[in-house]
Design an enzyme around this catalytic site. Structure first.
Site, PDB file in Angstrom:
ATOM      1  N   ASN A 100       0.821  -1.215   0.000  1.00  0.00           N
ATOM      2  CA  ASN A 100       0.000   0.000   0.000  1.00  0.00           C
ATOM      3  C   ASN A 100       0.852   1.261   0.000  1.00  0.00           C
ATOM      4  O   ASN A 100       0.547   2.245  -0.704  1.00  0.00           O
ATOM      5  CB  ASN A 100      -0.924   0.005   1.223  1.00  0.00           C
ATOM      6  CG  ASN A 100      -2.069  -0.975   1.099  1.00  0.00           C
ATOM      7  OD1 ASN A 100      -2.432  -1.386  -0.006  1.00  0.00           O
ATOM      8  ND2 ASN A 100      -2.642  -1.376   2.231  1.00  0.00           N
ATOM      9  N   LYS A 106       4.261   5.849  -5.269  1.00  0.00           N
ATOM     10  CA  LYS A 106       4.181   5.949  -6.733  1.00  0.00           C
ATOM     11  C   LYS A 106       3.171   7.022  -7.140  1.00  0.00           C
ATOM     12  O   LYS A 106       3.430   7.843  -8.029  1.00  0.00           O
ATOM     13  CB  LYS A 106       3.786   4.589  -7.313  1.00  0.00           C
ATOM     14  CG  LYS A 106       3.681   4.537  -8.836  1.00  0.00           C
ATOM     15  CD  LYS A 106       3.499   3.094  -9.291  1.00  0.00           C
ATOM     16  CE  LYS A 106       3.283   3.009 -10.795  1.00  0.00           C
ATOM     17  NZ  LYS A 106       1.921   3.414 -11.199  1.00  0.00           N
ATOM     18  N   TYR A 146       8.369 -12.635  11.368  1.00  0.00           N
ATOM     19  CA  TYR A 146       9.017 -11.326  11.331  1.00  0.00           C
ATOM     20  C   TYR A 146      10.114 -11.298  10.272  1.00  0.00           C
ATOM     21  O   TYR A 146      10.176 -10.391   9.440  1.00  0.00           O
ATOM     22  CB  TYR A 146       9.605 -11.004  12.707  1.00  0.00           C
ATOM     23  CG  TYR A 146      10.223  -9.633  12.811  1.00  0.00           C
ATOM     24  CD1 TYR A 146       9.457  -8.487  12.636  1.00  0.00           C
ATOM     25  CD2 TYR A 146      11.576  -9.484  13.115  1.00  0.00           C
ATOM     26  CE1 TYR A 146      10.031  -7.215  12.752  1.00  0.00           C
ATOM     27  CE2 TYR A 146      12.144  -8.226  13.235  1.00  0.00           C
ATOM     28  CZ  TYR A 146      11.374  -7.097  13.058  1.00  0.00           C
ATOM     29  OH  TYR A 146      11.943  -5.850  13.161  1.00  0.00           O
TER      30      TYR A 146
END
Length: 328
Positions: A100, A106, A146
């Site tokens: 996201n 972008k 993780y």
């Protein structure tokens, strides 16, 4: 005035980054879902004209009005207690959350810096660890949630750079400490200091021969800031190369706190790395950066911070009403 979005802004490093960018004259947009962050870490900024806070989960669509110059993605559980307790959220923030934010960068034509970690090296077979080492990671072990979230994060960031021409930076953060860490988050320094303040014996896992290298937070923040403003797009280690065994470090804590606790030993957790030491040759070369705060200096500052917390804060932090400062 340049605008910067910092995710994970109410966390340990995120809050110090907010301070840094405010000091440097930026308009700071802070974002956190507060799963592990605490608004107390940034409450001193709420009154500022050029600081705003959004209570938002970056694994959902991220919208920020107006332009952005920089994005720093620091949203993620970072301690073993947290990512073992919320493994799915840890994987999602490293994958969906990163996707996201890369999309937002972008759209806004913004430079984005991704916070990776020394955990991408796993339990390393190379010592010290340099950026060209690919790591030794157990993908299906408990720590894999993780480690692999961060490794994927690096991969998709480089894909956006190569395919879309996105202006990206990747910092590999080694053990960092200082004020605003949570006492009981499972990391070495707050765990030891918390035990000392409560009069408990210090718990060392394994025989204590494993090593860590601890970087004071101001040094870490300066390295991250320099990397963001550099022209280098591949991962860079930022950490302190001076390593110490966990057993020796526990003895340092006992001496620092003036307590008479003993060291007790517990079994070593699965996949716990035996050595952790950054090779910072690249950071020295391209950023002219290296740590300046000694462990002795940094630990005194950190201990004073924790010692000055009230007993109520040591056991459970009190929560004020910050609702008027929060945007959804």
């Amino acid at each position: 005035m340049k605008r910067v979005l910092i995710t994970g802004a109410a966390g340990f490093l995120g809050s110090h980054l907010c301070d840094k960018f405010i000091t440097e004259g930026y308009h700071v947009i802070a974002m956190d879902n507060l799963i592990t962050g605490d608004l107390k870490n940034i409450e001193h900024l709420f009154h500022l004209e050029h600081f705003e806070f959004y209570h938002h989960d970056v694994t959902k669509f991220v919208h920020v009005p107006e332009n952005l110059d920089y994005i720093l993605h620091f949203a993620s559980p970072a301690s073993p207690i947290d990512y073992l307790k919320i493994p799915i959220q840890t994987l999602k923030v490293g994958s969906l959350g990163t996707h996201n934010l890369l999309g937002l960068a972008k759209e806004k034509n913004a430079r984005i810096l991704i916070a990776s970690t020394s955990e991408v090296y796993g339990d390393p077979l190379v010592h010290p660890q340099s950026e060209d080492y690919y790591g030794n990671v157990n993908t299906i072990g408990p720590r894999g949630v993780y480690d692999e979230a961060k490794r994927f994060q690096e991969s998709i960031t480089m894909a956006y750079h190569r395919f879309h021409g996105l202006d990206t930076r990747i910092v590999r953060i080694f053990n960092t400490y200082g004020p605003r860490m949570r006492l009981n988050d499972g990391r070495v320094i707050p765990a030891f200091i918390g035990q000392a303040l409560r009069g408990e014996d210090l718990t060392v896992f394994g025989d204590g021969a494993q090593t860590r290298s601890f970087c004071y937070v101001t040094d870490q923040i300066e390295g991250i800031y320099k990397l963001l403003l550099s022209d280098y797009r591949e991962p860079v280690n930022i950490g302190n190369p001076y390593e110490i065994t966990i057993k020796d470090f526990a003895e340092e804590i006992i001496k620092l706190t003036g307590t008479d606790q003993k060291i007790i030993y517990q079994p070593l957790p699965q996949d716990d790395p035996m050595q952790r030491q950054p090779d910072i040759s690249l950071a020295k070369k391209i950023l002219s950066w290296e740590p300046t705060v000694t462990r002795e200096e940094g630990m005194k500052l950190t201990y004073e911070y924790f010692k000055n917390l009230s007993q109520e804060e040591l056991s459970k932090k009190e929560h004020k009403d910050f609702s008027k400062h929060i945007r959804k």
